[in-house]
Structure formats: C-alpha cells, structure tokens
Design a protein around this motif. Sequence first.
Motif, PDB file in Angstrom:
ATOM      1  N   ASP A  46       4.102   5.829  -5.510  1.00  0.00           N
ATOM      2  CA  ASP A  46       4.170   5.904  -6.806  1.00  0.00           C
ATOM      3  C   ASP A  46       2.998   7.224  -7.319  1.00  0.00           C
ATOM      4  O   ASP A  46       3.298   7.698  -8.235  1.00  0.00           O
ATOM      5  N   GLU A  47       1.762   6.816  -6.730  1.00  0.00           N
ATOM      6  CA  GLU A  47       0.761   7.995  -7.044  1.00  0.00           C
ATOM      7  C   GLU A  47       1.146   9.378  -6.751  1.00  0.00           C
ATOM      8  O   GLU A  47       1.025  10.302  -7.309  1.00  0.00           O
ATOM      9  N   ALA A  48       1.910   9.671  -5.525  1.00  0.00           N
ATOM     10  CA  ALA A  48       2.414  10.823  -5.170  1.00  0.00           C
ATOM     11  C   ALA A  48       3.307  11.398  -6.246  1.00  0.00           C
ATOM     12  O   ALA A  48       3.115  12.691  -6.481  1.00  0.00           O
ATOM     13  N   GLY A  49       4.222  10.731  -6.805  1.00  0.00           N
ATOM     14  CA  GLY A  49       5.119  10.910  -7.560  1.00  0.00           C
ATOM     15  C   GLY A  49       4.489  11.305  -9.248  1.00  0.00           C
ATOM     16  O   GLY A  49       4.841  12.154  -9.666  1.00  0.00           O
ATOM     17  N   ARG A  50       3.553  10.476  -9.544  1.00  0.00           N
ATOM     18  CA  ARG A  50       2.725  10.393 -10.722  1.00  0.00           C
ATOM     19  C   ARG A  50       1.868  11.626 -10.881  1.00  0.00           C
ATOM     20  O   ARG A  50       1.882  12.578 -11.600  1.00  0.00           O
ATOM     21  N   LEU A  51       1.393  12.381  -9.589  1.00  0.00           N
ATOM     22  CA  LEU A  51       0.647  13.283  -9.373  1.00  0.00           C
ATOM     23  C   LEU A  51       1.556  14.629  -9.457  1.00  0.00           C
ATOM     24  O   LEU A  51       0.766  15.795  -9.235  1.00  0.00           O
ATOM     25  N   GLY A  52       2.951  14.663  -9.196  1.00  0.00           N
ATOM     26  CA  GLY A  52       3.664  15.652  -9.176  1.00  0.00           C
ATOM     27  C   GLY A  52       3.938  16.344  -7.871  1.00  0.00           C
ATOM     28  O   GLY A  52       4.266  17.466  -7.448  1.00  0.00           O
ATOM     29  N   TYR A  53       3.735  15.214  -6.687  1.00  0.00           N
ATOM     30  CA  TYR A  53       3.963  15.807  -5.497  1.00  0.00           C
ATOM     31  C   TYR A  53       5.484  16.274  -5.414  1.00  0.00           C
ATOM     32  O   TYR A  53       6.204  15.552  -5.942  1.00  0.00           O
ATOM     33  N   LEU A  73       0.858  -1.296   0.029  1.00  0.00           N
ATOM     34  CA  LEU A  73       0.049   0.229  -0.104  1.00  0.00           C
ATOM     35  C   LEU A  73       0.859   1.450  -0.036  1.00  0.00           C
ATOM     36  O   LEU A  73       0.465   2.261  -0.709  1.00  0.00           O
ATOM     37  N   LEU A  74       1.882   1.170   0.873  1.00  0.00           N
ATOM     38  CA  LEU A  74       2.755   2.588   0.634  1.00  0.00           C
ATOM     39  C   LEU A  74       3.426   2.786  -0.490  1.00  0.00           C
ATOM     40  O   LEU A  74       3.642   3.778  -1.123  1.00  0.00           O
ATOM     41  N   CYS A  75       3.933   1.483  -1.118  1.00  0.00           N
ATOM     42  CA  CYS A  75       4.380   1.577  -2.398  1.00  0.00           C
ATOM     43  C   CYS A  75       3.654   2.448  -3.336  1.00  0.00           C
ATOM     44  O   CYS A  75       3.901   3.274  -4.370  1.00  0.00           O
ATOM     45  N   HIS A  76       2.320   1.974  -3.355  1.00  0.00           N
ATOM     46  CA  HIS A  76       1.324   2.481  -4.034  1.00  0.00           C
ATOM     47  C   HIS A  76       1.115   3.848  -3.940  1.00  0.00           C
ATOM     48  O   HIS A  76       0.820   4.878  -4.809  1.00  0.00           O
ATOM     49  N   LEU A  77       1.098   4.313  -2.670  1.00  0.00           N
ATOM     50  CA  LEU A  77       0.854   5.540  -2.065  1.00  0.00           C
ATOM     51  C   LEU A  77       2.047   6.611  -2.787  1.00  0.00           C
ATOM     52  O   LEU A  77       1.755   7.861  -3.346  1.00  0.00           O
ATOM     53  N   LYS A  79      11.717   2.151   5.186  1.00  0.00           N
ATOM     54  CA  LYS A  79      11.979   1.532   4.141  1.00  0.00           C
ATOM     55  C   LYS A  79      11.553   2.088   2.829  1.00  0.00           C
ATOM     56  O   LYS A  79      11.972   1.674   1.830  1.00  0.00           O
ATOM     57  N   HIS A  80      10.815   2.768   2.741  1.00  0.00           N
ATOM     58  CA  HIS A  80      10.194   3.561   1.705  1.00  0.00           C
ATOM     59  C   HIS A  80      10.814   5.095   1.426  1.00  0.00           C
ATOM     60  O   HIS A  80      10.142   5.665   0.640  1.00  0.00           O
ATOM     61  N   GLY A  81      11.838   5.143   2.124  1.00  0.00           N
ATOM     62  CA  GLY A  81      12.506   6.501   1.892  1.00  0.00           C
ATOM     63  C   GLY A  81      12.269   7.591   2.483  1.00  0.00           C
ATOM     64  O   GLY A  81      12.660   8.680   2.376  1.00  0.00           O
ATOM     65  N   PHE A  82      11.347   7.439   3.581  1.00  0.00           N
ATOM     66  CA  PHE A  82      10.979   8.480   4.506  1.00  0.00           C
ATOM     67  C   PHE A  82      11.876   8.637   5.627  1.00  0.00           C
ATOM     68  O   PHE A  82      12.386   7.824   6.022  1.00  0.00           O
TER      69      PHE A  82
END
Length: 177
Positions: free
Chosen positions: A117-124, A111-115, A144-147
């Motif tokens: 990916d979406e943030a990047g796609r949306l231009g956050y 789920l966090l991978c998906h979130l 683990k997800h770079g935060f």
Amino acid sequence: MNGKTEANALQVIVRLAREDDLPRLNAIYNWAVENTAATFDLERRGPKQALDWFASHQDEFYPLFVLAAGSDIAGWGSLSPFHTRPAYRLSGEFSLYLAPEFQGRGLGHVLLCHLCDEAGRLGYHTLLGLISGSNTASLALAGKHGFREVGRYSEVGWKFGCWQDVVVVQRLWASAK
C-alpha cells in the motif's frame, strides 16, 4: 485458528519506526542472522550499524515500519532503494522480518499489505524482493500479494554449510513518471 484470524485477534498496528524501537528491531534481525537464510549476513548487527540502518530509512520515500502486536513489536518492514542510480528511483526493494514467536500467525500478510500500500501511495512503479530460495514461506507470502518470480541467482550465498539461491520477485504498479 487460521493466520488471518489470529492476526486480527492480536490487535496489531503498523506504524513508522522510532529510534527507541531499535533494540527490538535489531534483536529480531539478529535472530534471523543466526537462525535463518532470510538474510545473508553472517554476523550480528551491532548498535552502531543498527543506528546507521535506521538513519538510511528516514527519507519519506524509503520508510521503516514496525508491526506492533499488543505491547510488543512483532516485526518490521522497510522499503529501500533498489539501486542508487537515479533512473531506478521508482523501483524499490522490500524487506520484512518477524520475531520467531510471531511467525506463522498471519502477521507477515499484514506487514506486506502495508508495504505494498505504501509503495503504491508513494508512486513506486515496481517493488522487488530478494528472497532465499529455501525460504518457502516468504516466497508463498510474496506470491499471495501479486509478486511473481522474475529471476533466480543460483548458489550465490554460502550459509549454514550449503549454497543458497536468491529468488527475485517483482510486483508492478501502473504509476506515472
């Protein structure tokens, strides 16, 4: 069996939430309200509150997703405004919750991978999370997800008879204005 393998074995998908998902999403959230410090809500969210929350995530820039595992909804995740002022538009906040029977199985990772990916796609430009200091599993998942931890509010929430810290985690993207 490790979490990632187990998540793959469950045949999970992430999709946009639908209004008919609300009873299950609300049940997952209300379980967290009553049993964890993942949320600082102290009372269960009712159907009207859940509908208002769902409506606030109908903007393409602030989506709400469900994580379906087989025929069940295992959890949900959302991207929300970090702040209402316009200059914060490219900064978002993520939330994710898993049903207790699906925790510890690698699904938070999916789920966090998906979130992300979406943030990047949306231009956050940045995504933030506000995580209870006692929620070591979520803090490790975010790491683990770079935060990375960028701040800590000490003893700002009173829940379960003790003060709770909030850890602010952040991930940056190189996005255009």
